[in-house]
Design a protein around this motif. Structure first.
Motif, mmCIF file in Angstrom:
data_model
loop_
_atom_site.group_PDB
_atom_site.id
_atom_site.type_symbol
_atom_site.label_atom_id
_atom_site.label_comp_id
_atom_site.label_asym_id
_atom_site.label_seq_id
_atom_site.Cartn_x
_atom_site.Cartn_y
_atom_site.Cartn_z
ATOM 1 N N MET A 147 39.447 41.947 43.279
ATOM 2 C CA MET A 147 40.879 41.816 42.991
ATOM 3 C C MET A 147 41.675 42.924 43.674
ATOM 4 O O MET A 147 42.691 42.675 44.319
ATOM 5 C CB MET A 147 41.119 41.913 41.490
ATOM 6 N N LEU A 158 49.856 41.134 40.045
ATOM 7 C CA LEU A 158 49.794 41.997 38.867
ATOM 8 C C LEU A 158 48.535 42.871 38.852
ATOM 9 O O LEU A 158 48.163 43.420 37.828
ATOM 10 C CB LEU A 158 49.821 41.132 37.603
ATOM 11 N N THR A 159 47.879 42.973 40.021
ATOM 12 C CA THR A 159 46.612 43.704 40.061
ATOM 13 C C THR A 159 46.753 45.165 39.667
ATOM 14 O O THR A 159 45.798 45.771 39.188
ATOM 15 C CB THR A 159 45.981 43.576 41.474
ATOM 16 N N ILE A 162 45.443 45.747 36.298
ATOM 17 C CA ILE A 162 43.981 45.847 36.182
ATOM 18 C C ILE A 162 43.524 47.260 36.545
ATOM 19 O O ILE A 162 42.679 47.849 35.868
ATOM 20 C CB ILE A 162 43.305 44.822 37.125
ATOM 21 N N LEU B 85 47.097 37.772 41.318
ATOM 22 C CA LEU B 85 46.936 37.838 39.869
ATOM 23 C C LEU B 85 48.302 37.612 39.205
ATOM 24 O O LEU B 85 49.294 38.224 39.586
ATOM 25 C CB LEU B 85 46.383 39.203 39.448
ATOM 26 N N ILE B 91 42.956 32.728 40.767
ATOM 27 C CA ILE B 91 43.195 33.938 41.544
ATOM 28 C C ILE B 91 42.359 34.005 42.821
ATOM 29 O O ILE B 91 41.173 33.715 42.812
ATOM 30 C CB ILE B 91 42.961 35.199 40.689
#
Lengths: 270, 253
Positions: A147, A158-159, A162, B85, B91
Protein backbone atom coordinates in the motif's frame (compact mmCIF):
# COMPACT_ATOMS: atom_id res chain seq x y z
CA UNK A 1 30.52 7.30 10.85
CA UNK A 2 31.45 3.65 11.32
CA UNK A 3 28.76 3.16 13.91
CA UNK A 4 26.10 4.09 11.35
CA UNK A 5 27.65 2.36 8.35
CA UNK A 6 25.06 -0.35 7.74
CA UNK A 7 22.14 1.80 8.85
CA UNK A 8 23.08 4.48 6.33
CA UNK A 9 23.66 1.91 3.60
CA UNK A 10 20.26 0.41 4.33
CA UNK A 11 18.45 3.73 4.23
CA UNK A 12 20.30 4.57 1.05
CA UNK A 13 19.19 1.29 -0.52
CA UNK A 14 15.58 1.76 0.58
CA UNK A 15 15.50 5.27 -0.86
CA UNK A 16 17.32 4.12 -3.98
CA UNK A 17 14.69 1.45 -4.64
CA UNK A 18 11.94 4.01 -4.19
CA UNK A 19 13.86 6.60 -6.18
CA UNK A 20 14.40 4.41 -9.20
CA UNK A 21 10.65 3.69 -9.28
CA UNK A 22 9.91 7.41 -9.00
CA UNK A 23 12.26 8.49 -11.81
CA UNK A 24 9.59 7.47 -14.31
CA UNK A 25 6.49 9.20 -12.97
CA UNK A 26 8.38 12.25 -11.68
CA UNK A 27 11.01 12.87 -14.35
CA UNK A 28 9.98 10.70 -17.28
CA UNK A 29 13.07 8.52 -17.00
CA UNK A 30 11.70 5.01 -17.29
CA UNK A 31 14.31 2.67 -15.87
CA UNK A 32 11.77 0.69 -13.86
CA UNK A 33 8.02 0.42 -14.31
CA UNK A 34 5.52 -1.00 -11.85
CA UNK A 35 5.93 -1.43 -8.10
CA UNK A 36 7.07 -4.05 -5.59
CA UNK A 37 4.29 -6.45 -6.61
CA UNK A 38 5.71 -6.69 -10.11
CA UNK A 39 8.07 -4.56 -12.14
CA UNK A 40 9.88 -4.44 -15.42
CA UNK A 41 13.42 -3.02 -15.47
CA UNK A 42 14.79 -1.57 -18.69
CA UNK A 43 11.98 -3.37 -20.55
CA UNK A 44 13.77 -6.68 -20.01
CA UNK A 45 14.11 -7.79 -16.38
CA UNK A 46 10.82 -8.93 -14.82
CA UNK A 47 10.53 -9.09 -11.02
CA UNK A 48 7.45 -10.39 -9.24
CA UNK A 49 6.66 -10.69 -5.55
CA UNK A 50 6.56 -14.44 -4.80
CA UNK A 51 4.19 -14.07 -1.82
CA UNK A 52 1.62 -12.23 -3.93
CA UNK A 53 2.11 -14.77 -6.71
CA UNK A 54 1.57 -17.65 -4.30
CA UNK A 55 -1.71 -16.14 -3.11
CA UNK A 56 -2.76 -15.67 -6.74
CA UNK A 57 -1.96 -19.31 -7.50
CA UNK A 58 -4.01 -20.42 -4.50
CA UNK A 59 -6.83 -18.18 -5.70
CA UNK A 60 -6.84 -20.39 -8.78
CA UNK A 61 -5.10 -18.17 -11.31
CA UNK A 62 -2.05 -19.20 -13.35
CA UNK A 63 -0.04 -16.10 -14.30
CA UNK A 64 1.75 -15.45 -17.59
CA UNK A 65 5.23 -16.96 -17.98
CA UNK A 66 6.84 -13.54 -17.48
CA UNK A 67 5.14 -13.21 -14.09
CA UNK A 68 6.34 -16.65 -12.98
CA UNK A 69 9.84 -15.93 -14.27
CA UNK A 70 9.92 -12.68 -12.27
CA UNK A 71 8.91 -14.53 -9.12
CA UNK A 72 11.57 -17.17 -9.74
CA UNK A 73 14.31 -14.51 -10.07
CA UNK A 74 13.22 -12.89 -6.81
CA UNK A 75 13.07 -16.25 -5.01
CA UNK A 76 16.60 -17.18 -6.13
CA UNK A 77 17.92 -13.78 -5.06
CA UNK A 78 16.50 -14.01 -1.54
CA UNK A 79 17.49 -17.67 -1.21
CA UNK A 80 21.06 -16.40 -1.48
CA UNK A 81 21.08 -13.16 0.50
CA UNK A 82 18.46 -14.04 3.14
CA UNK A 83 14.75 -13.54 2.76
CA UNK A 84 14.40 -10.82 5.32
CA UNK A 85 16.89 -8.65 3.50
CA UNK A 86 13.64 -7.62 1.82
CA UNK A 87 12.42 -6.33 5.18
CA UNK A 88 15.44 -4.31 6.19
CA UNK A 89 16.83 -3.22 2.84
CA UNK A 90 13.76 -2.77 0.60
CA UNK A 91 10.50 -2.52 2.54
CA UNK A 92 9.36 1.11 3.04
CA UNK A 93 7.40 0.25 6.20
CA UNK A 94 10.71 -0.71 7.84
CA UNK A 95 11.66 2.98 7.95
CA UNK A 96 8.41 3.73 9.78
CA UNK A 97 8.72 0.93 12.33
CA UNK A 98 12.42 1.58 12.92
CA UNK A 99 11.53 5.21 13.64
CA UNK A 100 8.79 4.10 16.03
CA UNK A 101 11.16 1.73 17.83
CA UNK A 102 13.84 4.36 18.26
CA UNK A 103 11.36 6.97 19.49
CA UNK A 104 9.88 4.36 21.84
CA UNK A 105 13.31 3.88 23.34
CA UNK A 106 13.97 7.61 23.56
CA UNK A 107 10.65 8.19 25.32
CA UNK A 108 11.35 5.15 27.48
CA UNK A 109 7.95 3.58 26.78
CA UNK A 110 7.98 0.20 28.46
CA UNK A 111 4.43 -1.10 28.33
CA UNK A 112 3.72 -3.35 25.40
CA UNK A 113 1.16 -5.81 24.14
CA UNK A 114 3.08 -9.03 23.85
CA UNK A 115 2.26 -10.95 20.70
CA UNK A 116 3.90 -14.28 20.08
CA UNK A 117 6.64 -14.06 17.47
CA UNK A 118 5.00 -17.00 15.77
CA UNK A 119 1.81 -14.96 15.18
CA UNK A 120 3.15 -13.88 11.80
CA UNK A 121 3.32 -17.48 10.59
CA UNK A 122 -0.28 -17.99 11.67
CA UNK A 123 -1.28 -14.84 9.81
CA UNK A 124 0.72 -15.99 6.79
CA UNK A 125 -1.14 -19.30 6.81
CA UNK A 126 -4.43 -17.52 7.32
CA UNK A 127 -3.80 -15.20 4.35
CA UNK A 128 -3.09 -18.20 2.12
CA UNK A 129 -6.24 -20.02 3.26
CA UNK A 130 -8.40 -16.91 2.81
CA UNK A 131 -6.88 -16.39 -0.66
CA UNK A 132 -7.88 -19.93 -1.52
CA UNK A 133 -11.37 -19.67 0.00
CA UNK A 134 -12.30 -16.31 -1.52
CA UNK A 135 -10.36 -16.67 -4.79
CA UNK A 136 -8.74 -13.30 -4.20
CA UNK A 137 -5.23 -12.15 -3.36
CA UNK A 138 -6.41 -11.63 0.19
CA UNK A 139 -3.48 -10.00 1.95
CA UNK A 140 -3.25 -7.30 -0.70
CA UNK A 141 -6.46 -5.81 0.68
CA UNK A 142 -4.56 -4.98 3.87
CA UNK A 143 -0.85 -5.17 3.15
CA UNK A 144 0.67 -1.86 4.33
CA UNK A 145 3.95 -2.67 2.58
CA UNK A 146 2.53 -2.69 -0.93
CA UNK A 147 0.00 0.00 0.00
CA UNK A 148 2.71 2.46 1.00
CA UNK A 149 5.05 1.68 -1.87
CA UNK A 150 2.25 1.77 -4.43
CA UNK A 151 0.91 4.88 -2.76
CA UNK A 152 4.18 6.76 -3.19
CA UNK A 153 4.62 5.67 -6.79
CA UNK A 154 0.98 5.76 -7.98
CA UNK A 155 -0.98 7.96 -5.55
CA UNK A 156 -1.46 7.81 -1.80
CA UNK A 157 -5.19 8.19 -1.23
CA UNK A 158 -5.78 7.55 2.47
CA UNK A 159 -2.60 5.50 2.83
CA UNK A 160 -1.15 8.14 5.15
CA UNK A 161 -3.65 6.87 7.71
CA UNK A 162 -2.20 3.34 7.50
CA UNK A 163 1.33 4.68 7.91
CA UNK A 164 0.36 6.70 10.97
CA UNK A 165 -1.53 3.72 12.39
CA UNK A 166 1.48 1.39 12.03
CA UNK A 167 3.77 4.02 13.55
CA UNK A 168 1.49 4.57 16.55
CA UNK A 169 0.91 0.84 16.96
CA UNK A 170 4.64 0.18 17.20
CA UNK A 171 5.29 3.26 19.29
CA UNK A 172 2.53 3.04 21.88
CA UNK A 173 0.95 -0.40 21.74
CA UNK A 174 3.51 -3.02 20.92
CA UNK A 175 7.32 -2.96 20.84
CA UNK A 176 8.44 -3.95 17.32
CA UNK A 177 4.87 -5.21 17.01
CA UNK A 178 4.32 -5.09 13.29
CA UNK A 179 7.57 -6.17 11.65
CA UNK A 180 8.73 -8.38 14.50
CA UNK A 181 5.52 -10.21 15.34
CA UNK A 182 2.62 -9.79 12.92
CA UNK A 183 3.63 -9.04 9.35
CA UNK A 184 3.09 -12.13 7.15
CA UNK A 185 5.28 -10.68 4.40
CA UNK A 186 8.22 -10.91 6.80
CA UNK A 187 7.11 -14.41 7.77
CA UNK A 188 7.06 -15.44 4.13
CA UNK A 189 10.50 -14.03 3.48
CA UNK A 190 11.78 -15.65 6.69
CA UNK A 191 10.80 -19.05 5.34
CA UNK A 192 12.27 -18.16 1.96
CA UNK A 193 15.60 -17.30 3.58
CA UNK A 194 15.75 -20.27 5.91
CA UNK A 195 18.83 -21.70 4.24
CA UNK A 196 20.29 -18.51 2.82
CA UNK A 197 23.98 -18.07 2.31
CA UNK A 198 24.56 -14.55 3.64
CA UNK A 199 24.60 -14.46 7.45
CA UNK A 200 25.75 -12.25 10.26
CA UNK A 201 28.13 -14.06 12.57
CA UNK A 202 29.55 -13.37 15.99
CA UNK A 203 32.95 -14.76 15.21
CA UNK A 204 34.63 -12.52 17.81
CA UNK A 205 32.19 -13.51 20.52
CA UNK A 206 34.98 -14.04 23.02
CA UNK A 207 35.39 -10.25 22.91
CA UNK A 208 31.79 -9.66 24.06
CA UNK A 209 31.65 -7.54 27.22
CA UNK A 210 27.93 -8.11 27.85
CA UNK A 211 26.96 -4.47 27.23
CA UNK A 212 23.69 -5.70 25.64
CA UNK A 213 23.77 -2.99 22.94
CA UNK A 214 23.16 -5.50 20.17
CA UNK A 215 20.10 -6.93 21.92
CA UNK A 216 18.80 -3.39 22.37
CA UNK A 217 19.03 -2.37 18.71
CA UNK A 218 18.17 -5.70 17.11
CA UNK A 219 14.62 -5.89 15.69
CA UNK A 220 14.65 -9.65 16.36
CA UNK A 221 16.86 -9.95 19.45
CA UNK A 222 16.04 -13.61 20.00
CA UNK A 223 18.19 -14.52 16.99
CA UNK A 224 21.43 -13.25 18.55
CA UNK A 225 21.62 -15.33 21.69
CA UNK A 226 22.40 -18.78 20.26
CA UNK A 227 25.26 -17.39 18.18
CA UNK A 228 26.66 -14.98 20.75
CA UNK A 229 26.14 -16.88 23.99
CA UNK A 230 25.94 -20.46 22.80
CA UNK A 231 28.79 -22.87 22.43
CA UNK A 232 27.90 -24.08 18.96
CA UNK A 233 28.32 -22.13 15.72
CA UNK A 234 28.80 -18.34 16.09
CA UNK A 235 26.77 -17.86 12.90
CA UNK A 236 23.29 -16.37 13.34
CA UNK A 237 21.19 -19.03 11.68
CA UNK A 238 17.67 -17.93 12.59
CA UNK A 239 15.66 -17.11 9.46
CA UNK A 240 14.15 -14.17 11.37
CA UNK A 241 17.45 -12.26 11.23
CA UNK A 242 16.92 -9.44 8.73
CA UNK A 243 20.61 -8.94 7.92
CA UNK A 244 20.17 -5.29 8.83
CA UNK A 245 23.64 -5.08 10.32
CA UNK A 246 22.64 -2.95 13.30
CA UNK A 247 24.49 -5.30 15.67
CA UNK A 248 27.64 -4.83 13.59
CA UNK A 249 27.19 -1.05 13.77
CA UNK A 250 26.52 -0.85 17.46
CA UNK A 251 29.10 -3.29 18.84
CA UNK A 252 32.14 -1.50 20.22
CA UNK A 253 34.03 -4.78 20.49
CA UNK A 254 33.56 -5.62 16.80
CA UNK A 255 32.05 -8.97 17.65
CA UNK A 256 29.86 -9.24 14.54
CA UNK A 257 30.47 -9.19 10.86
CA UNK A 258 28.76 -10.30 7.66
CA UNK A 259 29.78 -13.72 6.46
CA UNK A 260 28.25 -16.76 4.89
CA UNK A 261 26.60 -19.71 6.47
CA UNK A 262 29.75 -21.77 5.84
CA UNK A 263 32.73 -19.44 6.00
CA UNK A 264 33.45 -15.83 6.84
CA UNK A 265 33.71 -13.21 4.17
CA UNK A 266 36.69 -10.88 4.39
CA UNK A 267 38.31 -12.89 7.12
CA UNK A 268 41.32 -10.72 7.62
CA UNK A 269 40.22 -7.12 7.22
CA UNK A 270 38.73 -5.07 10.02
CA UNK B 1 10.65 -35.72 44.66
CA UNK B 2 12.81 -33.64 42.39
CA UNK B 3 11.61 -35.76 39.55
CA UNK B 4 8.01 -34.99 40.43
CA UNK B 5 8.43 -31.21 40.41
CA UNK B 6 10.28 -31.54 37.13
CA UNK B 7 7.29 -33.34 35.68
CA UNK B 8 4.98 -30.67 37.05
CA UNK B 9 7.00 -27.91 35.45
CA UNK B 10 6.92 -29.85 32.23
CA UNK B 11 3.13 -30.17 32.35
CA UNK B 12 2.77 -26.49 33.20
CA UNK B 13 5.00 -25.51 30.32
CA UNK B 14 3.06 -27.67 27.96
CA UNK B 15 -0.21 -26.29 29.24
CA UNK B 16 1.04 -22.74 28.76
CA UNK B 17 2.27 -23.54 25.29
CA UNK B 18 -1.05 -25.09 24.29
CA UNK B 19 -2.97 -22.16 25.73
CA UNK B 20 -0.83 -19.58 23.97
CA UNK B 21 -1.13 -21.47 20.71
CA UNK B 22 -4.89 -21.65 21.10
CA UNK B 23 -5.09 -17.91 21.79
CA UNK B 24 -2.99 -17.05 18.74
CA UNK B 25 -4.88 -19.47 16.53
CA UNK B 26 -8.21 -18.11 17.72
CA UNK B 27 -7.18 -14.48 17.26
CA UNK B 28 -5.78 -15.08 13.80
CA UNK B 29 -8.88 -17.08 12.79
CA UNK B 30 -11.16 -14.21 13.77
CA UNK B 31 -8.92 -11.81 11.89
CA UNK B 32 -9.03 -14.16 8.90
CA UNK B 33 -12.81 -14.35 8.98
CA UNK B 34 -12.95 -10.56 8.87
CA UNK B 35 -10.52 -10.48 5.98
CA UNK B 36 -12.54 -13.09 4.09
CA UNK B 37 -15.76 -11.11 4.45
CA UNK B 38 -13.96 -7.99 3.30
CA UNK B 39 -12.47 -9.84 0.32
CA UNK B 40 -15.87 -11.12 -0.75
CA UNK B 41 -17.40 -7.68 -0.47
CA UNK B 42 -14.59 -6.14 -2.49
CA UNK B 43 -15.79 -8.07 -5.54
CA UNK B 44 -18.61 -5.60 -6.07
CA UNK B 45 -17.59 -3.00 -8.59
CA UNK B 46 -19.07 0.50 -8.40
CA UNK B 47 -21.28 1.11 -11.45
CA UNK B 48 -19.30 3.86 -13.14
CA UNK B 49 -15.95 2.10 -12.93
CA UNK B 50 -14.66 0.37 -16.03
CA UNK B 51 -11.86 -2.22 -16.05
CA UNK B 52 -9.18 -2.16 -18.79
CA UNK B 53 -9.73 -4.22 -21.97
CA UNK B 54 -9.44 -7.98 -21.56
CA UNK B 55 -10.00 -7.83 -17.79
CA UNK B 56 -11.22 -11.16 -16.44
CA UNK B 57 -14.69 -11.19 -14.86
CA UNK B 58 -14.56 -9.31 -11.54
CA UNK B 59 -14.72 -12.48 -9.42
CA UNK B 60 -11.60 -13.86 -11.15
CA UNK B 61 -9.90 -10.52 -11.56
CA UNK B 62 -9.21 -10.00 -7.85
CA UNK B 63 -7.39 -13.33 -7.68
CA UNK B 64 -5.35 -12.61 -10.78
CA UNK B 65 -4.42 -8.91 -10.68
CA UNK B 66 -1.36 -8.30 -8.49
CA UNK B 67 -1.82 -4.50 -8.53
CA UNK B 68 1.54 -3.74 -10.15
CA UNK B 69 0.32 -0.90 -12.35
CA UNK B 70 2.26 -1.96 -15.44
CA UNK B 71 -0.92 -1.56 -17.52
CA UNK B 72 -1.27 1.98 -16.14
CA UNK B 73 2.29 2.79 -17.16
CA UNK B 74 1.93 1.48 -20.70
CA UNK B 75 -1.39 3.21 -21.42
CA UNK B 76 -0.40 6.01 -23.83
CA UNK B 77 -3.40 8.17 -22.95
CA UNK B 78 -3.16 8.08 -19.14
CA UNK B 79 -6.61 6.56 -19.13
CA UNK B 80 -5.93 3.93 -16.48
CA UNK B 81 -5.28 4.50 -12.81
CA UNK B 82 -4.80 2.32 -9.75
CA UNK B 83 -7.46 2.53 -7.06
CA UNK B 84 -6.17 4.33 -4.00
CA UNK B 85 -7.06 3.49 -0.43
CA UNK B 86 -10.46 5.00 0.32
CA UNK B 87 -11.88 4.58 -3.18
CA UNK B 88 -14.75 2.19 -3.74
CA UNK B 89 -12.75 0.01 -6.15
CA UNK B 90 -10.64 -2.84 -4.70
CA UNK B 91 -7.42 -1.16 -3.63
CA UNK B 92 -4.55 -1.12 -6.10
CA UNK B 93 -6.53 -2.49 -9.05
CA UNK B 94 -6.60 -0.67 -12.41
CA UNK B 95 -9.72 1.03 -13.71
CA UNK B 96 -10.87 4.08 -15.60
CA UNK B 97 -13.78 6.46 -15.47
CA UNK B 98 -15.08 7.03 -18.98
CA UNK B 99 -16.36 10.54 -18.29
CA UNK B 100 -12.84 11.56 -17.19
CA UNK B 101 -10.67 9.81 -19.80
CA UNK B 102 -12.15 7.11 -22.05
CA UNK B 103 -10.28 4.20 -23.63
CA UNK B 104 -8.82 5.08 -27.02
CA UNK B 105 -8.88 1.43 -28.14
CA UNK B 106 -5.25 1.16 -29.27
CA UNK B 107 -4.91 -1.49 -31.97
CA UNK B 108 -1.87 -3.08 -30.32
CA UNK B 109 -3.53 -3.02 -26.83
CA UNK B 110 -0.36 -2.12 -24.84
CA UNK B 111 -2.09 -2.47 -21.46
CA UNK B 112 -2.78 -6.15 -22.06
CA UNK B 113 0.77 -6.75 -23.32
CA UNK B 114 2.15 -5.16 -20.15
CA UNK B 115 0.14 -7.36 -17.79
CA UNK B 116 2.46 -9.98 -16.23
CA UNK B 117 -0.32 -12.13 -14.81
CA UNK B 118 -2.99 -12.38 -17.48
CA UNK B 119 -5.53 -10.59 -15.31
CA UNK B 120 -5.90 -8.74 -18.59
CA UNK B 121 -6.40 -11.72 -20.84
CA UNK B 122 -3.60 -12.02 -23.40
CA UNK B 123 -5.90 -14.00 -25.68
CA UNK B 124 -7.65 -10.76 -26.57
CA UNK B 125 -5.74 -9.44 -29.58
CA UNK B 126 -8.52 -7.66 -31.45
CA UNK B 127 -9.54 -4.54 -29.53
CA UNK B 128 -12.99 -4.46 -31.14
CA UNK B 129 -13.69 -7.72 -29.31
CA UNK B 130 -13.01 -6.13 -25.92
CA UNK B 131 -16.01 -5.91 -23.61
CA UNK B 132 -14.95 -3.42 -20.93
CA UNK B 133 -18.52 -2.47 -20.29
CA UNK B 134 -21.65 -1.62 -22.19
CA UNK B 135 -22.94 1.84 -23.10
CA UNK B 136 -26.55 2.50 -22.22
CA UNK B 137 -28.58 5.55 -23.11
CA UNK B 138 -29.88 5.91 -19.60
CA UNK B 139 -31.75 9.18 -19.77
CA UNK B 140 -34.21 9.61 -22.61
CA UNK B 141 -35.62 12.73 -20.97
CA UNK B 142 -32.43 14.74 -21.44
CA UNK B 143 -30.82 13.15 -24.53
CA UNK B 144 -30.98 15.89 -27.15
CA UNK B 145 -31.80 13.46 -29.92
CA UNK B 146 -34.79 12.23 -27.92
CA UNK B 147 -35.86 15.87 -27.61
CA UNK B 148 -35.94 15.97 -31.39
CA UNK B 149 -32.59 17.71 -32.00
CA UNK B 150 -29.74 16.44 -34.15
CA UNK B 151 -26.96 16.23 -31.58
CA UNK B 152 -25.66 12.83 -32.73
CA UNK B 153 -22.36 13.36 -30.90
CA UNK B 154 -22.27 9.92 -29.25
CA UNK B 155 -23.04 8.33 -32.59
CA UNK B 156 -20.31 10.34 -34.35
CA UNK B 157 -17.51 9.68 -31.84
CA UNK B 158 -18.17 5.96 -31.56
CA UNK B 159 -15.10 4.09 -32.87
CA UNK B 160 -17.50 1.49 -34.28
CA UNK B 161 -19.72 3.97 -36.10
CA UNK B 162 -23.01 2.52 -37.31
CA UNK B 163 -22.23 -0.76 -35.59
CA UNK B 164 -22.07 -0.14 -31.84
CA UNK B 165 -24.38 2.88 -32.04
CA UNK B 166 -26.92 3.36 -34.81
CA UNK B 167 -29.53 6.06 -35.27
CA UNK B 168 -33.07 4.77 -35.36
CA UNK B 169 -35.39 7.10 -37.32
CA UNK B 170 -38.78 7.60 -35.68
CA UNK B 171 -41.66 9.95 -36.19
CA UNK B 172 -41.63 12.94 -33.86
CA UNK B 173 -45.12 12.92 -32.40
CA UNK B 174 -44.61 16.24 -30.65
CA UNK B 175 -44.14 18.29 -33.82
CA UNK B 176 -45.92 15.71 -35.96
CA UNK B 177 -43.81 16.57 -38.98
CA UNK B 178 -40.19 15.87 -38.05
CA UNK B 179 -38.10 12.76 -37.56
CA UNK B 180 -36.26 11.87 -34.36
CA UNK B 181 -32.96 10.03 -34.73
CA UNK B 182 -32.65 7.91 -31.66
CA UNK B 183 -29.21 6.53 -30.71
CA UNK B 184 -29.38 2.79 -30.14
CA UNK B 185 -26.48 0.83 -28.65
CA UNK B 186 -25.83 -2.69 -29.89
CA UNK B 187 -24.17 -4.99 -27.41
CA UNK B 188 -22.84 -7.22 -30.19
CA UNK B 189 -20.39 -4.44 -31.07
CA UNK B 190 -20.06 -2.03 -28.12
CA UNK B 191 -16.64 -2.45 -26.43
CA UNK B 192 -17.46 -0.13 -23.52
CA UNK B 193 -14.64 2.24 -24.42
CA UNK B 194 -16.69 5.13 -23.09
CA UNK B 195 -16.05 7.66 -25.86
CA UNK B 196 -19.79 8.29 -26.14
CA UNK B 197 -20.12 9.00 -22.42
CA UNK B 198 -17.05 11.23 -22.54
CA UNK B 199 -18.32 13.19 -25.52
CA UNK B 200 -21.97 13.59 -24.45
CA UNK B 201 -22.57 17.34 -24.52
CA UNK B 202 -24.90 17.40 -21.53
CA UNK B 203 -23.76 18.53 -18.10
CA UNK B 204 -24.38 15.02 -16.91
CA UNK B 205 -24.05 12.43 -19.66
CA UNK B 206 -27.29 10.84 -20.87
CA UNK B 207 -25.33 7.87 -22.23
CA UNK B 208 -23.10 6.01 -19.79
CA UNK B 209 -20.91 2.93 -19.73
CA UNK B 210 -21.70 0.28 -17.11
CA UNK B 211 -20.21 -3.10 -16.27
CA UNK B 212 -21.89 -5.68 -18.54
CA UNK B 213 -23.38 -7.76 -15.74
CA UNK B 214 -25.18 -4.70 -14.43
CA UNK B 215 -27.14 -3.89 -17.56
CA UNK B 216 -27.22 -6.92 -19.82
CA UNK B 217 -30.30 -9.14 -19.78
CA UNK B 218 -30.27 -12.80 -20.71
CA UNK B 219 -32.89 -14.85 -22.50
CA UNK B 220 -33.83 -18.23 -21.08
CA UNK B 221 -31.59 -20.94 -22.52
CA UNK B 222 -34.60 -22.70 -24.01
CA UNK B 223 -36.04 -19.62 -25.72
CA UNK B 224 -36.19 -19.77 -29.49
CA UNK B 225 -37.04 -16.86 -31.73
CA UNK B 226 -39.63 -18.10 -34.18
CA UNK B 227 -38.48 -15.94 -37.04
CA UNK B 228 -34.87 -17.06 -36.69
CA UNK B 229 -35.83 -20.74 -36.48
CA UNK B 230 -37.98 -20.30 -39.54
CA UNK B 231 -35.06 -18.83 -41.46
CA UNK B 232 -32.73 -21.59 -40.28
CA UNK B 233 -35.18 -24.28 -41.32
CA UNK B 234 -35.81 -22.55 -44.62
CA UNK B 235 -39.53 -22.39 -44.07
CA UNK B 236 -42.23 -22.72 -41.52
CA UNK B 237 -41.60 -25.34 -38.87
CA UNK B 238 -45.28 -26.26 -38.80
CA UNK B 239 -46.72 -28.00 -41.79
CA UNK B 240 -49.97 -26.48 -42.92
CA UNK B 241 -52.06 -23.97 -41.07
CA UNK B 242 -53.44 -25.00 -37.74
CA UNK B 243 -56.99 -23.83 -37.66
CA UNK B 244 -58.12 -23.18 -34.14
CA UNK B 245 -61.85 -23.09 -33.46
CA UNK B 246 -63.18 -19.53 -33.43
CA UNK B 247 -64.61 -18.49 -30.12
CA UNK B 248 -67.08 -15.68 -30.04
CA UNK B 249 -68.68 -14.07 -27.02
CA UNK B 250 -71.96 -15.70 -26.18
CA UNK B 251 -74.79 -14.09 -28.06
CA UNK B 252 -72.59 -13.12 -30.97
CA UNK B 253 -70.72 -9.87 -31.63
Amino acid sequence: MKQFKWLLLRRLMQLLVLGVFLLGPWFGVWIVKGNLAASLTLDTLPLTDPYVSLQSLLAGHIPEIIGLLGALIVVIFYLLVGGRVYCSWVCPINIITDAAASLRERLDIKNTIQFSRTSRYWILGMSLIVSWLTATIAWEFLNPVSMLFRGIVFGMGLTYGIVVAIFLFDLLLSHRGWCGHLCPVGAFYSILGKFSLLRVNANQRDQCDDCMDCFRVCPEPQVIKPALKGTASPIILSPNCTNCGQCIDVCKQDVFRFGTRVLNLSKNDR
Amino acid sequence: MANKTGNNAHTLNRRRFLLETAVTACGVSLFGAGLAFYARQAKGLPPLVVRPPGALPEADFLGACIRCGLCVRDCPYNTLRLAELGEAVAIGTPYFVARAIPCEMCEDIPCIKACPTGALNHELTEITEARMGLAVLVDQETCLNFLGLRCDVCYRVCPLLDEAITLDAQHNRRTDKHTMFLPVVHSDYCTGCGKCEYACVLEVAAIKVFPQQLVKGKLGEHYRKGWEEKEKAGGSLIKGIIDLPDRLPEGGL
